[in-house]
Design a protein around this motif. Structure first.
Motif, PDB file in Angstrom:
ATOM      1  N   LEU A  31       0.846  -1.196   0.000  1.00 31.65           N
ATOM      2  CA  LEU A  31       0.000   0.000   0.000  1.00 31.65           C
ATOM      3  C   LEU A  31       0.877   1.240   0.000  1.00 31.65           C
ATOM      4  N   SER A  32       1.881   1.233   0.878  1.00 27.27           N
ATOM      5  CA  SER A  32       2.791   2.372   0.965  1.00 27.27           C
ATOM      6  C   SER A  32       3.726   2.447  -0.227  1.00 27.27           C
ATOM      7  N   THR A  35       1.745   4.083  -2.837  1.00 27.06           N
ATOM      8  CA  THR A  35       1.237   5.407  -2.471  1.00 27.06           C
ATOM      9  C   THR A  35       2.340   6.459  -2.450  1.00 27.06           C
ATOM     10  N   TYR A  38       3.273   7.554  -5.907  1.00 27.77           N
ATOM     11  CA  TYR A  38       2.109   8.252  -6.477  1.00 27.77           C
ATOM     12  C   TYR A  38       2.032   9.692  -5.966  1.00 27.77           C
ATOM     13  N   VAL A  39       2.122   9.881  -4.636  1.00 22.73           N
ATOM     14  CA  VAL A  39       1.986  11.244  -4.104  1.00 22.73           C
ATOM     15  C   VAL A  39       3.200  12.091  -4.487  1.00 22.73           C
ATOM     16  N   ALA A 162      -4.504  -0.364  -2.787  1.00 24.50           N
ATOM     17  CA  ALA A 162      -4.035   1.025  -2.733  1.00 24.50           C
ATOM     18  C   ALA A 162      -4.712   1.875  -3.798  1.00 24.50           C
ATOM     19  N   LEU A 166      -6.707   5.171  -2.825  1.00 26.41           N
ATOM     20  CA  LEU A 166      -6.323   6.481  -3.349  1.00 26.41           C
ATOM     21  C   LEU A 166      -7.485   7.147  -4.085  1.00 26.41           C
ATOM     22  N   PRO A 171      -4.569   9.122   0.405  1.00 26.97           N
ATOM     23  CA  PRO A 171      -3.357   8.418   0.834  1.00 26.97           C
ATOM     24  C   PRO A 171      -3.310   8.069   2.321  1.00 26.97           C
ATOM     25  N   SER A 174      -4.015   4.459   3.206  1.00 21.94           N
ATOM     26  CA  SER A 174      -2.954   3.535   2.777  1.00 21.94           C
ATOM     27  C   SER A 174      -1.823   3.505   3.794  1.00 21.94           C
ATOM     28  N   PRO A 258      -5.824   6.562 -10.420  1.00 17.41           N
ATOM     29  CA  PRO A 258      -5.178   5.706  -9.423  1.00 17.41           C
ATOM     30  C   PRO A 258      -5.686   4.268  -9.431  1.00 17.41           C
TER      31      PRO A 258
END
Length: 419
Positions: A31-32, A35, A38-39, A162, A166, A171, A174, A258
């Motif tokens: 998940l992280s 994420t 992505y961020v 995730a 998202l 986030p 996640s 996402p």
């Protein structure tokens, strides 16, 4: 394919418990892992920043690898894993806390990734060596392949979850669920018993540097381990960056959201799940043959993904890439686990982890920079082509460290040097 022999490691209680806890925890970690890139891409718009995630995540494994290897050979690996997993839990909740309080600067996120990577650097040698404590040697190939299977099953489940989080909740969820997932592996470690813990063969009076130097000398004298490391580096530099560049492909090439990004990463995990029984059973091809043809197919599928005309075609290509990645990396790791002398297992696995993980940021930064410079399609196609060239070189090489040395037997003749 002998599916029964592929699952032989599940016949051991401790292994089943560890496998289930690791699956839940690694699902949360993915998940992280999706994420954060992505961020960062949303905050910076740069593929190079996405590549920096690999640098901060895996560079600590390079610096702390010698310490992690010495610890794995000196102390009860179950206790080492519990302490390092607790540290990774704290780092995960710090990431969540920073995000929900609005502290979202890219450098802060990378620093927290690095903190988790520090604990991971000490954790990984004990993690990989611990697998051999849970099963007898005749079930080791099944155990290593199933360990890779759970990691890649998590790679399929985590990004898919995730992507939904998202798209629907943001986030923060996640990051929070990643922190909670570590409690699964902590509980599993508490339930495991009778693994023969305690002080191991390495003397506590010997320094970490001296012990690590001994492991390096040992590796240089074992061509099978050398070729395993060479294969691992190739995959780290040329194939692994595709896991980060899916963020760039989703945003700049396929122009999807996402949810579709999560499916791209899930496709890599699905391929690994499908491939695992093919490489772990008694009737599986030899390790050298698996690596030989895995490199050819992986390179071809990587080129095809880079040139994919549609999103759906790209998904299919990533399934193939994920399956080949599992087959190659699992076979290279199994070769080392089978060959290495037991008193050096933790330190040799630490060397392998250091070299392998050092290739991640090199590949991630290089391909991230090239993606910004010439575009993600050309970058991934070039990486796949280089993988094909490397496969041809390895298949034709007839020196001491030839590909067939991956099938070398266990070293039972090693005698530790006098301290």
């Amino acid at each position: 394919m002998d599916s029964g022999s592929a699952l032989r490691a599940f016949g051991h209680r401790n292994y089943r418990i560890f496998w289930c806890g690791a699956l839940a925890s690694n699902t949360g970690s993915w998940l992280s892992n999706l994420t954060v890139p992505y961020v960062l891409y949303q905050l910076t718009g740069s593929a190079f920043w996405v590549g920096l995630v690999s640098l901060w995540q895996f560079l600590p494994s390079v610096f702390f690898g010698p310490l992690g290897g010495a610890v794995a050979d000196r102390y009860d690996r179950r206790r080492v894993l519990f302490l390092t997993q607790a540290g990774m839990t704290a780092a995960a909740f710090l990431m969540w806390a920073c995000w929900v309080t609005g502290w979202r600067e890219p450098l802060v996120l990378l620093a927290l990734v690095g903190l988790g990577g520090l604990f991971m650097g000490i954790n990984l040698p004990s993690w990989q060596a611990f697998v051999s404590d849970l099963v007898p040697r005749e079930d080791l190939r099944s155990a290593v392949a199933l360990n890779s299977l759970q990691f890649n099953a998590a790679r399929a489940l985590g990004p898919a979850i995730a992507g939904m989080l998202l798209a629907l909740l943001g986030p923060a969820w996640s990051f929070f669920l990643n922190g909670m997932s570590f409690f699964c592996v902590l509980a599993a470690l508490l339930l495991i018993r009778g693994t023969g813990g305690g002080v191991r063969a390495a003397s506590r009076s010997a320094g970490v540097v001296r012990e690590f130097a001994e492991a390096l000398r040992y590796i240089r004298a074992r061509p099978g381990i050398v070729v395993s490391l060479a294969v691992s580096v190739l995959m780290g530099v040329l194939a692994n960056p595709i896991f980060q560049l899916t963020v760039v492909f989703a945003g700049s090439v396929f122009r999807t959201g996402p949810m579709s990004l999560g499916l791209l990463n899930a496709a890599l995990g699905v391929g690994a799940v499908l491939a695992a029984p093919l490489v772990s059973g008694r009737r599986a091809p030899s390790l050298s043959r698996t690596v030989r043809w895995g490199l050819v197919v992986c390179g071809t599928a990587t080129v095809a993904f880079g040139a994919a005309p549609t999103y759906l075609f790209g998904l299919v290509c990533l399934v193939v890439v994920g399956g080949c990645f599992l087959a190659i990396v699992s076979s290279a790791s199994t070769a080392v686990q089978v060959m290495v002398a037991d008193p050096l297992r933790g330190r040799v696995m630490a060397c392998r982890i250091m070299i392998y993980t050092a290739s991640f940021p090199v590949g991630g930064l290089l391909q991230g920079y090239c993606a910004d410079l010439v575009g993600p399609r050309a970058t991934v196609c070039a990486a796949g082509a280089l993988l094909l060239v490397s496969a041809a070189v390895l298949m034709s090489w007839r020196g001491p460290a030839r590909l067939e040395r991956l099938d070398d037997p266990h070293d039972s003749s090693y005698v530790p040097a006098e301290r």
